[in-house]
Design a protein around this motif. Structure first.
Motif, short mmCIF file in Angstrom:
data_model
loop_
_atom_site.label_atom_id
_atom_site.label_comp_id
_atom_site.label_asym_id
_atom_site.label_seq_id
_atom_site.Cartn_x
_atom_site.Cartn_y
_atom_site.Cartn_z
N LEU A 12 0.79 -1.23 0.00
CA LEU A 12 0.00 0.00 0.00
C LEU A 12 0.82 1.28 0.00
O LEU A 12 0.25 2.37 -0.04
CB LEU A 12 -0.95 0.02 1.21
N ASN A 13 2.15 1.18 0.06
CA ASN A 13 2.95 2.40 0.04
C ASN A 13 4.36 2.09 -0.46
O ASN A 13 4.81 0.94 -0.44
CB ASN A 13 2.98 3.08 1.41
N PRO A 14 5.08 3.11 -0.92
CA PRO A 14 6.43 2.90 -1.46
C PRO A 14 7.41 2.29 -0.47
O PRO A 14 8.30 1.52 -0.87
CB PRO A 14 6.86 4.31 -1.88
N ALA A 15 7.28 2.61 0.82
CA ALA A 15 8.20 2.05 1.81
C ALA A 15 8.06 0.53 1.89
O ALA A 15 9.06 -0.20 1.97
CB ALA A 15 7.94 2.68 3.18
N GLU A 16 6.80 0.06 1.84
CA GLU A 16 6.59 -1.39 1.85
C GLU A 16 7.17 -2.03 0.60
O GLU A 16 7.77 -3.11 0.65
CB GLU A 16 5.09 -1.69 1.95
#
Length: 710
Positions: free
Chosen positions: A492-496
């Motif tokens: 769900l996000n770039p960090a993941e």
């Protein structure tokens, strides 16, 4: 642990062994002492389950309509799977209990292990161990009467009905229906200084109410009943009438209109038709009709019940949790005594007999409690369904999450041969885990994902949970050395995404469920228009999903761009054979900011261009997905994965399928074949990561109103 469940297929009651439910964020794990059988609500469920298929259909016309729509769109095989998934499943019963806290999630601060609690909601079912959201639990004092505390949910429902009545000291209220809910309603009214009239068709209930909580108890079939009530209220009629009955008849609401005073109030608490005879009462008396929503404010609100976000005390004085607290405080203080309501208390193994008694009305009853053996030790362990036979299987599969989609499109499409074995399945609810394991032949079921990650016979993990857990489970699976198939989105996000990139190694297959590229009609387009550049249009009549759905929640579902538009990004990448290098997204203004009416423009490395038009505001009757591909004098038109036409030189190519084929079967087959043979995953890792980056780019472009380079 053991749990009482019912098979919806035949209505059979069973005490089954199920895994201890998983403890999720915001939840509390509880060992049950007592749970309450809600005779009214649960009896209707049991009655429907014990009917034949025609009877079941008559009980659920809306579901029949859904079945017909599925049949038209997806054909008989998928329809059969969808129906049997429901009918073959173990269905939990119960929603009110009391017990002791065993464990709390890391983000729960108001409870500790060892606390006595009362709780409600669908997860507060008839089971030895339950996992309940924090806002559906209330803490009890160490000397609490656990039998009375187990009435928690019904107490909150009755209290909310009384609050909707908004009566003053000395006013008169009639309660129609003197079952468990009606008795509790009358108890609260009496305790608050209201003059209470009770009416029922069952003389046993009438007599119980007269003895414990009513100023006047009447049988509905008695002569002159309306006149008797008028005399009690000095000829004015009742200030309020609370309908706590369950009936398909219009008599309760019409009778309520007859005995209410002019400008009086009627509160519908039970399951009765809301239609009424306008004349002579409702119109002339200008009566006010109010619905009471279950436990109170917060009910059916995912933010409140699942995320634990409370309503401000100053603005919402009585939430469902505060209603529960007030109910338990009245019991603890001795201001009300509901002990007379418990007419039967049965051990768990005797519980099926209680439902026979309810259905057959073989003896009088009001409240029926199930008592649990609290001396049993809580053991978090897998439940063995069958012995593992295929110890040499090349693909040993574990499932984390096995909801509707997984049971319709993933598990049934896994090839059953000596090279493939279904080893273990973990789902959020205990009964579901057992149902899936039995139906599809898994060796064990569990409530703990580590039982999947640490199992040496499992080398491949399928993840089909809610979107916010995908990245975590992908990372854990990869760290455990497992191949991974995860339903979209991958995260769900770039960090993941960065963490997944760092964790993934080339010796492990990582696949995302972008099934549409595997449709036979999509493959035909690809084979026909082979060379780039090409121009592409993908229009989706997506349909509305309410703002309060978990899919729309940015924390849980990520919204529809991450959760659904990713499908179409992948499809266009597959078609033109190169990766997007820039994206520009525009969205229609929406007060809810759901960003689900949008246009996306894509440019590709090889010069191709693509447009995705994703609309949630169209007609349901209009086909859902439509694709046009243009290139080198050819045009392909794909309509809802059932019909394909390709125009070029000569006679157009036309292909029409009997049923829709979105490629799920082929997708699963190719993924498993790749693991068997040690070959490349059907979708390259570069394409998988790029699709996620494009979706993040769409969101960024909408925010900045500028194109985004990928």
């Amino acid at each position: 642990m053991h749990q009482l469940c019912q098979k919806l297929k035949n209505g059979k009651m069973e005490i089954i062994e199920t895994p201890v439910p998983s403890l999720q964020k915001g939840q509390i794990l509880i060992k049950a002492y007592y749970s309450l059988i809600s005779a009214g609500t649960e009896a209707s469920t049991v009655k429907a389950a014990r009917k034949g298929y025609i009877g079941k259909a008559k009980e659920r016309p809306q579901q029949v309509k859904q079945v017909i729509e599925t049949l038209k769109a997806q054909g008989p095989v998928q329809t059969y799977r969808a129906v049997m998934k429901k009918l073959d499943a173990y269905s939990p019963l119960g929603y009110s209990c009391a017990g002791k806290v065993v464990e709390v999630a890391s983000d729960v601060t108001g409870f500790s292990a060892g606390d006595l609690v009362a709780c409600g909601g669908l997860t507060a079912c008839h089971a030895e161990i339950i996992s309940v959201p924090e806002n559906l639990c209330v803490k009890l004092k160490p000397d609490a009467d656990m039998k009375q505390a187990a009435y928690n949910t019904l107490g909150a429902i009755a209290m909310q009905g009384v609050r909707q009545a908004d009566l003053r000291l000395g006013e008169t209220c009639a309660v129609i229906g003197l079952g468990l809910l009606g008795q509790l309603t009358a108890i609260f009214l009496k305790a608050s200084g209201v003059q209470v009239v009770g009416v029922d068709i069952d003389q046993t209930m009438v007599e119980a109410g007269q003895k414990h909580c009513l100023d006047l108890a009447l049988n509905r079939n008695a002569a002159g009943i309306e006149q008797t009530i008028l005399e009690l209220s000095s000829g004015m009629g009742c200030d309020c009438v609370i309908i706590a009955a369950a009936s398909s008849s219009l008599d309760p609401i019409n009778f309520a209109g007859a005995i209410a005073r002019k400008k009086g109030k009627i509160v519908i608490l039970g399951a009765v038709p809301a239609g009424f005879d306008r004349e002579p009462y409702f119109y002339k008396k200008e009566l006010e009709i109010k619905m009471s929503c279950s436990y109170g404010p917060g009910r059916y609100d995912p933010a409140y019940e699942e995320k634990g976000i409370d309503y401000p005390f100053a603005y919402v004085r009585w939430t469902e949790n505060r209603n529960m607290q007030a109910f338990q405080a009245l019991i603890q203080s001795g201001r009300i005594d509901i002990s007379y309501l418990t007419t039967h208390c049965l051990k768990l193994e005797e519980a099926p007999r209680a439902y026979d008694m309810i259905m057959e009305k073989s003896e009088p009853f009001i409240g029926l409690l199930i008592e649990y053996d609290v001396s049993k030790k809580v053991e978090k362990k897998p439940i063995l369904i069958k012995t593992l036979k295929q110890k040499t299987a090349r693909v040993g599969i574990g499932f984390i999450g096995a909801g509707s989609y997984a049971q319709s499109h993933l598990i049934p499409n896994i090839t059953k041969d000596n090279d493939v074995a279904l080893i273990g399945v973990k789902t959020a609810t205990s009964a579901s885990a057992r149902s899936v394991a039995e139906r599809y032949g898994f060796n064990f079921c569990t409530g703990e994902e580590n039982d999947i990650f640490e199992n040496k016979d499992i080398n491949t993990v399928f993840i089909a949970t809610r979107h916010n857990t995908h990245a975590e489970f992908v990372i854990q699976s990869l760290k455990a050395g497992k191949h991974v198939f995860v339903e979209k989105p991958i995260c769900l996000n770039p960090a993941e995404l960065d963490t997944i990139k760092q964790t993934h190694t080339s010796d492990l297959s990582l696949m995302v469920g972008y099934n549409r590229r595997f449709s036979p009609l999509a493959q035909k387009i690809k084979d026909t228009i082979k060379t780039a550049p090409m121009s592409m249009l993908y229009r989706i009549n997506a349909g509305n999903i309410p703002a309060d759905s978990w899919i729309q929640d940015l924390e849980t579902g990520g919204g529809r761009i991450l959760g659904e538009v990713c499908h179409f990004v992948d499809f266009l990448t597959f078609m033109n054979g190169s990766l997007p290098v820039s994206v520009y997204g525009t969205v229609m203004d929406d007060p809810s900011h759901m960003n689900d009416v949008l246009n996306v423009s894509l440019t590709y490395q090889n010069g191709s261009i693509g447009t995705i038009s994703y609309y949630s505001n169209g007609a349901k009757s209009f086909p859902k997905e439509y694709v046009e591909i243009y290139g080198h004098g050819s045009t392909a038109v794909l309509n809802d994965y059932k019909e394909l036409k390709i125009y070029g030189t000569g006679k157009p190519y036309a292909k029409k399928l009997l049923v829709q084929d979105k490629g799920q079967k082929q997708e699963v087959k190719l993924f498993i074949d790749a693991i068997k043979k040690g070959t490349a995953t059907p979708i390259s890792i570069e394409e998988i990561f790029n699709t996620a980056e494009v979706c993040f780019g769409i969101i960024e472009s909408i925010r900045t109103r500028l194109p985004v380079k990928i």
